[in-house]
Write a protein that holds these residues in place. Structure first.
Motif, PDB file in Angstrom:
ATOM      1  N   PHE A  20     -21.728  -1.621  31.371  1.00 19.49           N
ATOM      2  CA  PHE A  20     -21.859  -2.958  31.302  1.00 19.49           C
ATOM      3  C   PHE A  20     -20.995  -3.727  32.591  1.00 19.49           C
ATOM      4  CE2 PHE A  20     -20.398  -7.411  30.471  1.00 19.49           C
ATOM      5  CZ  PHE A  20     -21.750  -8.066  30.295  1.00 19.49           C
ATOM      6  N   ILE A  21     -19.810  -3.069  32.532  1.00 17.68           N
ATOM      7  CA  ILE A  21     -18.564  -3.816  33.626  1.00 17.68           C
ATOM      8  C   ILE A  21     -19.099  -3.289  34.988  1.00 17.68           C
ATOM      9  CG2 ILE A  21     -16.333  -3.288  34.474  1.00 17.68           C
ATOM     10  CD1 ILE A  21     -15.217  -3.049  31.756  1.00 17.68           C
ATOM     11  N   GLY A  31     -21.889  -8.078  37.220  1.00 17.98           N
ATOM     12  CA  GLY A  31     -21.964  -8.883  38.365  1.00 17.98           C
ATOM     13  C   GLY A  31     -20.802  -9.509  38.759  1.00 17.98           C
ATOM     14  N   ALA A  32     -19.691  -8.777  38.461  1.00 20.38           N
ATOM     15  CA  ALA A  32     -18.022  -9.246  38.869  1.00 20.38           C
ATOM     16  C   ALA A  32     -17.745  -8.766  40.319  1.00 20.38           C
ATOM     17  CB  ALA A  32     -17.181  -8.675  37.766  1.00 20.38           C
ATOM     18  N   SER A  33     -16.798  -9.186  40.663  1.00 21.40           N
ATOM     19  CA  SER A  33     -16.061  -8.814  42.069  1.00 21.40           C
ATOM     20  C   SER A  33     -15.753  -7.429  41.761  1.00 21.40           C
ATOM     21  CB  SER A  33     -14.887  -9.660  42.299  1.00 21.40           C
ATOM     22  OG  SER A  33     -13.638  -9.399  41.371  1.00 21.40           O
ATOM     23  N   ARG A  34     -15.545  -6.829  43.169  1.00 27.39           N
ATOM     24  CA  ARG A  34     -14.994  -5.390  43.273  1.00 27.39           C
ATOM     25  C   ARG A  34     -13.816  -5.255  42.409  1.00 27.39           C
ATOM     26  NH1 ARG A  34     -15.326  -3.221  49.194  1.00 27.39           N
ATOM     27  NH2 ARG A  34     -13.312  -2.424  48.602  1.00 27.39           N
ATOM     28  N   ASP A  35     -12.726  -6.107  42.569  1.00 30.54           N
ATOM     29  CA  ASP A  35     -11.543  -5.886  41.779  1.00 30.54           C
ATOM     30  C   ASP A  35     -11.567  -5.754  40.361  1.00 30.54           C
ATOM     31  OD1 ASP A  35     -10.331  -5.746  44.410  1.00 30.54           O
ATOM     32  OD2 ASP A  35      -9.556  -7.714  44.525  1.00 30.54           O
ATOM     33  N   VAL A  48     -18.635   4.139  42.849  1.00 36.89           N
ATOM     34  CA  VAL A  48     -18.531   4.548  44.474  1.00 36.89           C
ATOM     35  C   VAL A  48     -19.253   3.251  45.117  1.00 36.89           C
ATOM     36  CG1 VAL A  48     -19.292   6.132  46.114  1.00 36.89           C
ATOM     37  CG2 VAL A  48     -17.728   6.586  44.034  1.00 36.89           C
ATOM     38  N   ARG A  49     -20.363   2.913  44.568  1.00 33.94           N
ATOM     39  CA  ARG A  49     -21.463   2.136  45.426  1.00 33.94           C
ATOM     40  C   ARG A  49     -20.602   0.696  45.232  1.00 33.94           C
ATOM     41  NH1 ARG A  49     -26.602   2.065  46.633  1.00 33.94           N
ATOM     42  NH2 ARG A  49     -26.832   4.044  45.256  1.00 33.94           N
ATOM     43  N   ALA A  50     -20.052   0.504  44.270  1.00 38.49           N
ATOM     44  CA  ALA A  50     -19.468  -0.904  44.120  1.00 38.49           C
ATOM     45  C   ALA A  50     -18.193  -1.315  44.981  1.00 38.49           C
ATOM     46  CB  ALA A  50     -19.024  -1.165  42.707  1.00 38.49           C
ATOM     47  N   MET A  51     -17.410   0.187  45.236  1.00 40.57           N
ATOM     48  CA  MET A  51     -16.146   0.044  46.123  1.00 40.57           C
ATOM     49  C   MET A  51     -16.454   0.295  47.437  1.00 40.57           C
ATOM     50  SD  MET A  51     -13.878  -0.535  44.142  1.00 40.57           S
ATOM     51  CE  MET A  51     -14.872  -1.351  42.899  1.00 40.57           C
TER      52      MET A  51
END
Length: 871
Positions: A414-415, A420-424, A816-819
């Motif tokens: 979910f996270i 839809g949260a920010s990268r951090d 990895v995709r989010a970062m």
């Protein structure tokens, strides 16, 4: 004082259990240290490997007006003072003539590039392979390293002396090494490397450089660095400009961030697994001592004293295990680097962050391991705690726990995928909430898996091993939480292996290896190749038919007598490369930054259109659809730009063979057009060289012999590029195998901890085994019973491990995709994972074998006495 005495007394009385617990904690901590340090070592090896092909410098400073004008050497000192710079060094590049070493005469129609290098600071130059001798290691002295073509022309070898002309006269130098450059470039431009101060003295340019290179602490901040230095460079010379790391390096650096993130994931997962192993081991030990704790309550001990006793004992055991685990983990990582030195080429790198994580994690885990048993022991009545039989876990409670575990397991996906949260937020939420939720959730689901595996497989397995099914079912289901704890410990090792292998394999498979360029280039020394000779090459055995294409190269507006060496003498001149639109775009990987391959192919065939390089676009500010005027034989003509490309293959050639001074400036000014336009507009129909692919197992020397036989000996030469391609592909396969080795070593350490858990589990049930032996169960049946239980536990661990491992792999790729915005498709290495599954089965059997044999050999009375003493 009383608490300390009780702790020491218990340790002496239960010395074996104390040693097993400390060993389990030590193995858990060593798991964290070994994995994080192993990955730190592999990152260094990967960086060293990438640097060997792409170069390690992030920023180059050159004079954009005339590269020979250069800049003051003091610029290097200023760069070295910058806190963002790891290393900086300069070079002095100039043209020089060459003298025949035998006759001392000027070699006609030759020109060499003299490069002064600041050794040992300039370690970039050592990436150029040396055929004989070695690189010098000082920035002064009368020594030189020359390429193979220069050695041939000057008729020298290592140990001989050469003479170089200069304004102050001839300078005698000793050849200490002969390096290898691609034959095509070595033919057109020979290279002579000398110490920097020597070069400055030869050309009489003291304290001057033509190129400065810098390596940054954070390559991702190269643009900010360049922007910050731009005013300072302009103050020195308005023509000075900085060039950032080429796209291949930047792409590889970006992809390397995925491996770095994976190593962080491996360390974090190892820490959570270590916490679980510690929790499982200590919880079991404390639970087995509930009757002893109840006796203390019966004689007057306060509840707070009981809780403090359990917590202090757990923390002490955890710290002892941490002290032993840290050097043990470093030892595992060191053994790994010694065992595979070809992979860990940069040696051992200790990840002190992993050491801190392991020590702190073991302390926290020890406290957590004692909290629940301590609270339970302090709240339960002495009479109830003295009951020798544990109450069985109900199926309903197992289902409730599994439902709660499922909710915890879903937190991490979910996270990462739905919040839809920010990268951090995603990053910290994953490591501090998601991963613990995954591990705890899987543990809470373990009892349900134990019950299901027991229901479905205990009967067939019992019949296979010729023991009573009821007996096996009673052993597994009678202590469902104990079985769940041991199976979950097995789960951890397999899950770590699955996530490391699947995520690592997927990331490496997704790396774009710059190997898409022709196998061989064929040319004639100081001559061009006629269309008839190109057609003749189609008949040469060893060259792939239909995969041979000429490259017509020339400088528009430059007199013909300069065309052969035009790339050397006129580095800032636009170079036109005539290609076959169909063959060349198929054989050479040109990544389109603007436009696409189909439109570009159609445009070249139509005529009057060109493809330009990304560097050219940046330099001239031109885009697809714009026009560029070139001087044809009939006068200036506007050519329409139909594509903007970047070639990773050329970047590799530049990096491996240190061709910055030879072709880097030319590639920035290169355009591609059709062979038809080269002939019609410029009058060029003879090829500069021919690119071709080879049939498998074709030897270059045999190919040249065949070419000379078919077309005559006119000075034909061939440059075999397959070795570069092979080195790149083999290097990345080694990196993948390196990560495999690290993952298996992590599993081995985890299995050692699991072995301790199983041994403690079997030891705690000696009373039960004594009862079974007393009522007629034979030694062989008892041995097979313990082995069967170990196999069932392994099956539970395999199901849990594969499920958890694939879920963590999916989450890892999402992370990895989010970062970094890069995540290839998930490609599990099924062969390797099947080995991991088999390893779990083997290790589970081995873990239970020694306790099974020991129990089977022990007399019933001894088992009963040992079981009562252990209580």
């Amino acid at each position: 004082m009383a608490v300390a005495k009780l702790i020491f007394a218990n340790a002496r009385t239960r010395s074996i259990r104390t040693v097993l617990t400390v060993a389990s904690v030590a193995m858990a901590v060593s798991l964290v240290v070994a994995v994080t340090s192993g990955y730190a070592s592999s990152e260094l090896a990967i960086f060293k490997y990438l640097s060997a092909f792409m170069g390690a410098t992030d920023v180059q400073i050159v004079n954009g007006g005339d590269w020979r004008t250069g800049m003051p050497q003091s610029l290097v000192d200023d760069l070295r003072k910058d806190p963002e710079v790891v290393n900086a060094f300069g070079r002095l590049e100039a043209d020089t003539g060459m003298l025949d070493n035998k006759e001392g005469k000027v070699i006609p129609a030759t020109i060499a590039e003299l490069i002064g290098v600041d050794r040992p600071a300039d370690d970039d130059v050592t990436r150029t392979p040396v055929e004989s001798g070695a690189w010098f290691n000082a920035n002064a002295g009368d020594v030189a390293v020359i390429d193979q073509r220069a050695a041939e022309l000057m008729k020298v070898s290592v140990g001989d002396t050469i003479l170089l002309p200069g304004p102050a006269g001839k300078r005698k130098l000793t050849v200490v090494g002969i390096c290898h450059k691609p034959g095509f470039f070595a033919d057109r431009m020979q290279t002579i490397y000398v110490p920097l101060k020597t070069a400055q003295e030869i050309v009489q340019r003291p304290a001057q450089l033509t190129r400065v290179m810098a390596r940054l602490k954070d390559p991702a901040k190269d643009q900010q660095f360049a922007a910050r230095w731009e005013p300072r460079l302009k103050a020195i010379d308005p023509d000075l400009k900085s060039r950032l790391a080429r796209d291949t390096r930047k792409e590889m650096d970006k992809q390397l961030q995925g491996i770095h993130l994976l190593s962080f994931l491996g360390g974090a997962v190892s820490l959570v697994s270590a916490a679980f192993i510690v929790f499982s081991t200590l919880s079991m030990g404390v639970a087995e001592r509930q009757r002893t704790l109840a006796m203390l309550r019966a004689i007057g001990a306060y509840r707070s004293q009981i809780a403090r006793l359990v917590l202090t004992e757990g923390l002490g055991l955890g710290m002892l295990g941490a002290l032993a685990g840290v050097p043990l983990g470093i030892g595992w990582a060191w053994i790994l680097t010694q065992w595979k030195p070809d992979f860990f080429t940069a040696g051992l790198a200790i990840d002190w962050g992993g050491v801190i994580m392991g020590v702190a994690g073991s302390g926290i885990a020890a406290l957590l391991a004692g909290i629940i048993p301590a609270f339970t022991a302090s709240r339960i009545s002495p009479l109830e705690a003295m009951t020798p039989l544990a109450r069985p876990t109900s199926r309903r409670s197992a289902i409730y726990c599994a439902a709660g575990g499922l909710l915890l397991v879903l937190i991490d996906p979910f996270i990462i995928f739905l919040s839809g949260a920010s990268r951090d937020v995603i990053f910290w939420g994953h490591f501090f909430i998601g991963l613990p939720g995954l591990m705890i959730g899987a543990f809470l689901m373990a009892p349900l898996f134990v019950w299901l595996i027991d229901l479905l497989l205990s009967g067939p397995l019992a019949r296979l091993l010729r023991i009573q099914p009821r007996l096996l079912k009673q052993q597994l289901s009678g202590g469902m939480w104990r079985a769940a704890g041991t199976a979950a410990a097995l789960m951890v090792g397999l899950a770590i292996m699955v996530v490391m292998q699947t995520a690592g394999h997927s990331l490496l498979n997704g790396w774009k290896l710059p190997t898409k360029f022709p196998d061989v280039f064929v040319w004639i020394t100081n001559q061009r190749i006629s269309p008839a000779e190109v057609a003749g090459l189609e008949k040469v055995k060893g060259l792939k038919k239909g995969e041979i294409t000429p490259l017509v190269i020339g400088a528009p507006g430059v007199p013909d007598f300069l065309q052969v060496a035009g790339m050397v003498l006129l580095p800032e001149q636009t170079m036109f490369i005539g290609i076959d639109p169909d063959l060349a775009l198929k054989m050479m990987h040109l990544e389109f930054r603007e436009g696409n391959v189909d439109d570009a192919r159609a445009g070249l065939k139509k005529g009057g259109q060109i493809i330009v390089t990304e560097e050219f676009r940046v330099l001239k500010g031109l885009h697809v659809g714009d026009s560029l005027r070139l001087m044809t034989r009939k006068g200036p003509k506007a050519f329409k730009i139909c594509g903007v490309v970047w070639s990773p293959g050329i970047d590799v050639m530049v990096g491996v063979f240190d061709l910055r001074g030879s072709i880097e400036n030319q590639t920035a000014m290169t355009v591609f057009g059709s062979l038809e336009d080269a002939d019609k507009e410029f009058g060029w129909n003879r090829a500069f060289l021919v690119a071709a692919n080879l049939e498998p197992a074709t030897d270059r020397d045999a190919l040249l012999k065949e070419v000379r036989t078919q077309l005559g000996d006119k000075g034909w030469k061939a440059g075999d590029v397959r070795k570069i391609k092979s080195d790149i592909e083999n290097g990345f396969r080694k990196v993948l195998l390196l990560l495999t080795t690290v993952a298996f070593s992590a599993m081995a350490v985890a299995f050692l901890g699991v072995t301790n858990t199983i041994m403690a589990s079997v030891r705690s049930r000696q009373w039960q085994f004594g009862i079974l032996r007393s009522i007629g169960v034979t030694r062989g049946q008892l041995l097979r019973l313990v082995i069967a239980e170990a196999l069932l536990l392994a099956m539970v661990g395999i199901v849990l491990g594969l499920s958890l491992g694939f879920l963590m792999s999916m989450d890892a790729m999402g992370m990895v995709r989010a970062m970094i915005g890069y995540a290839p498709a998930m490609t599990p290495p099924w062969g390797t994972l099947s080995i991991g599954v088999g390893a779990v089965l083997v290790v589970a059997v081995i873990a239970g074998l020694w306790p099974a044999i020991s129990v089977a050999k022990t007399e019933p009375l001894e088992l009963l006495q040992a079981g009562r003493a252990a209580a």
